[in-house]
Design a protein around this motif. Structure first.
Motif, PDB file in Angstrom:
ATOM      1  N   LYS A 105      19.767  36.865  64.200  1.00 47.35           N
ATOM      2  CA  LYS A 105      18.648  37.974  63.720  1.00 47.35           C
ATOM      3  C   LYS A 105      17.577  37.208  63.277  1.00 47.35           C
ATOM      4  CE  LYS A 105      21.791  41.871  62.440  1.00 47.35           C
ATOM      5  NZ  LYS A 105      22.172  42.598  61.262  1.00 47.35           N
ATOM      6  N   LYS A 106      17.705  36.120  62.451  1.00 47.95           N
ATOM      7  CA  LYS A 106      16.580  35.446  61.978  1.00 47.95           C
ATOM      8  C   LYS A 106      16.012  34.470  63.098  1.00 47.95           C
ATOM      9  CE  LYS A 106      15.434  31.808  58.476  1.00 47.95           C
ATOM     10  NZ  LYS A 106      16.002  31.102  57.431  1.00 47.95           N
ATOM     11  N   LEU A 107      16.443  34.228  64.137  1.00 45.60           N
ATOM     12  CA  LEU A 107      16.070  33.580  65.267  1.00 45.60           C
ATOM     13  C   LEU A 107      14.994  34.719  66.057  1.00 45.60           C
ATOM     14  CD1 LEU A 107      15.538  31.246  67.130  1.00 45.60           C
ATOM     15  CD2 LEU A 107      17.649  31.867  68.350  1.00 45.60           C
ATOM     16  N   MET A 156      13.966  37.219  64.822  1.00 46.38           N
ATOM     17  CA  MET A 156      12.687  37.653  63.902  1.00 46.38           C
ATOM     18  C   MET A 156      11.529  36.633  64.255  1.00 46.38           C
ATOM     19  SD  MET A 156      12.628  38.241  59.751  1.00 46.38           S
ATOM     20  CE  MET A 156      13.706  39.719  59.992  1.00 46.38           C
ATOM     21  N   VAL A 157      11.829  35.037  63.999  1.00 47.98           N
ATOM     22  CA  VAL A 157      10.907  34.181  64.138  1.00 47.98           C
ATOM     23  C   VAL A 157      10.481  34.169  65.796  1.00 47.98           C
ATOM     24  CG1 VAL A 157      10.615  31.663  64.376  1.00 47.98           C
ATOM     25  CG2 VAL A 157      12.237  32.638  62.570  1.00 47.98           C
ATOM     26  N   PRO A 199      20.315  28.621  63.197  1.00 48.06           N
ATOM     27  CA  PRO A 199      19.923  29.814  62.839  1.00 48.06           C
ATOM     28  C   PRO A 199      20.525  30.983  62.959  1.00 48.06           C
ATOM     29  CG  PRO A 199      18.268  28.740  64.432  1.00 48.06           C
ATOM     30  CD  PRO A 199      19.544  27.829  64.179  1.00 48.06           C
ATOM     31  N   LYS A 200      20.768  31.963  62.247  1.00 51.26           N
ATOM     32  CA  LYS A 200      21.328  33.126  62.415  1.00 51.26           C
ATOM     33  C   LYS A 200      20.757  33.798  63.661  1.00 51.26           C
ATOM     34  CE  LYS A 200      23.478  33.572  58.021  1.00 51.26           C
ATOM     35  NZ  LYS A 200      23.544  34.369  56.631  1.00 51.26           N
TER      36      LYS A 200
END
Length: 419
Positions: free
Chosen positions: A6-8, A10-11, A3-4
């Motif tokens: 930023k996405k990580l 966010m999660v 996962p990128k």
């Protein structure tokens, strides 16, 4: 693929926020539990599960019942009082087991209430998702507030009634079925049988429709999961089926009126029972006609018959309680989604007015008729408003829901995220 970043983040941020909210809710629930004794529905199964899994004692035994009564009343139940006996199938201990490991009842109750609160939010969300309802932001907020605060949500929440999880299982099964995830649907419908009297007719309808439609994965996974649950029950308690049946048969004897017929008989001793039997008989015939019509129809017609069946279940003579009426929340979403799709702004106004009437009206009826004993006791009058309202409104929308010129309930694409 990793996962990128930023996405990580966010999660992780969302997960942390949810954890903080759940922790805060649990603290509030713990304070409520300490200051407001009760939660008897949960207490019965918390003690029963601990008795079976920690002490090796049958949850259906007199010994377990006495332990529950001592905890609730500080003494054995007196004649005329609720006997607080376990009446769920023994495999329901799987639901209560994690909470039974908590020795402090107030903490266990607080954690259970947090689970039920989260389930109420998910139930409201999936009720909207199920029927392709696209309400305005104001209507969306109003329905969420209604879904959490109306009488039929608050009562099972405070009592700790697992029917909220059953309602979530039913709507989850319907969403999965609509997405043609038949295996998941079958499992979810089978799991709802921890309260069999609430779901017996709708599960039967699912099987009838599944067989007619040749949805063999649905049928096999539902039946197979139920067989496994029953078998696990025999491993836990070899004689559980007979013991459970005994408790189910004695249950009406120490409870307030649990059927429309019993309620009418208590109000009108001379004719109430006959009126109730006639109403139940007529509803049974209506259901047979609708099942015969709907079994060969596509999903949107199946859904309408499902909610009609769930509504009729409350009046057809099966032992129940207005505290179980939370299962009817998705039926309201179907009605309001159809109104708004059919009449747009007029439908939105109609929806808002009806939500307000149901929210205020049912609470008013409870408050004006409640009696007080060890715990506030609801009047049998609460058997009447919601099923009557849904019988009228479901037939009001029947043509648009069952035979619409362009269906409002298109199946979700196989690759579409149902969440």
């Amino acid at each position: 693929m990793k996962p990128k970043p930023k996405k990580l983040w966010m999660v992780l941020g969302i997960a942390g926020f949810v954890l903080i909210i759940l922790t805060g809710l649990t603290v509030v629930n713990l304070n409520f539990s300490r200051q407001n004794p009760g939660g008897n529905d949960f207490m019965v199964h918390w003690v029963g599960t601990r008795a079976l899994l920690l002490d090796g004692i049958s949850p259906y035994s007199d010994e377990t019942a006495l332990q529950i009564q001592e905890m609730a009343y500080g003494r054995p139940a007196r004649p005329g009082e609720h006997e607080l006996r376990v009446a769920y199938p023994v495999y329901s201990v799987a639901v209560f087991f994690p909470f039974a490991l908590v020795n402090d009842f107030n903490l266990a109750r607080a954690l259970w209430m947090t689970l039920l609160e989260a389930a109420l939010l998910l139930l409201t969300y999936f009720s909207i998702r199920l029927v392709n309802w696209k309400p305005s932001l104001l209507s969306l907020a109003a329905f969420f507030v209604f879904g959490v605060l109306w009488y039929h949500s608050v009562r099972p929440l405070i009592n700790g009634n697992a029917v909220i999880l059953v309602a979530l299982g039913l709507v989850g099964g319907l969403v999965a079925l609509r997405a043609r995830m038949d295996e998941l649907a079958g499992i979810l419908f089978a799991l709802t049988t921890i309260k069999p009297q609430v779901v017996v007719l709708v599960v039967a309808w699912v099987l009838v429709w599944g067989i007619t439609q040749r949805r063999w994965r649905l049928v096999s996974w539902l039946v197979g999961t139920e067989v496994i649950l029953i078998a696990v029950g025999f491993l836990l308690l070899p004689n559980w089926l007979l013991e459970n049946l005994r408790e189910v048969l004695r249950y009406p004897g120490y409870n307030p009126p649990g059927t429309l017929t019993a309620a009418l008989a208590s109000w009108f001793p001379s004719v109430g029972r006959r009126i109730g039997m006639v109403v139940s008989g007529v509803l049974a015939l209506v259901l047979l006609v609708e099942w015969n019509y709907g079994r060969s129809k596509p999903y949107h017609a199946f859904l309408w018959v499902f909610f009609l069946t769930l509504t009729v279940s409350q009046w057809i003579g099966i032992q129940t309680d207005p505290g179980n009426f939370i299962v009817l929340l998705p039926a309201l979403a179907l009605v309001y989604a159809t109104w708004e799709a059919r009449w747009r702004n007029t439908g939105k106004t109609l929806t808002g007015v009806n939500l307000l009437i149901l929210l205020v009206g049912i609470w008013w009826l409870f408050i004006s008729t409640v009696s007080y004993g060890d715990q506030p006791q609801q009047s049998a009058l609460l058997f009447l408003p919601l099923p009557a309202y849904l019988l009228v409104t479901l037939y009001w929308i029947r043509w648009w829901a069952v035979s619409p010129p362009a269906t409002l309930y298109e199946p979700i694409a196989a690759d579409e995220d149902i969440f």
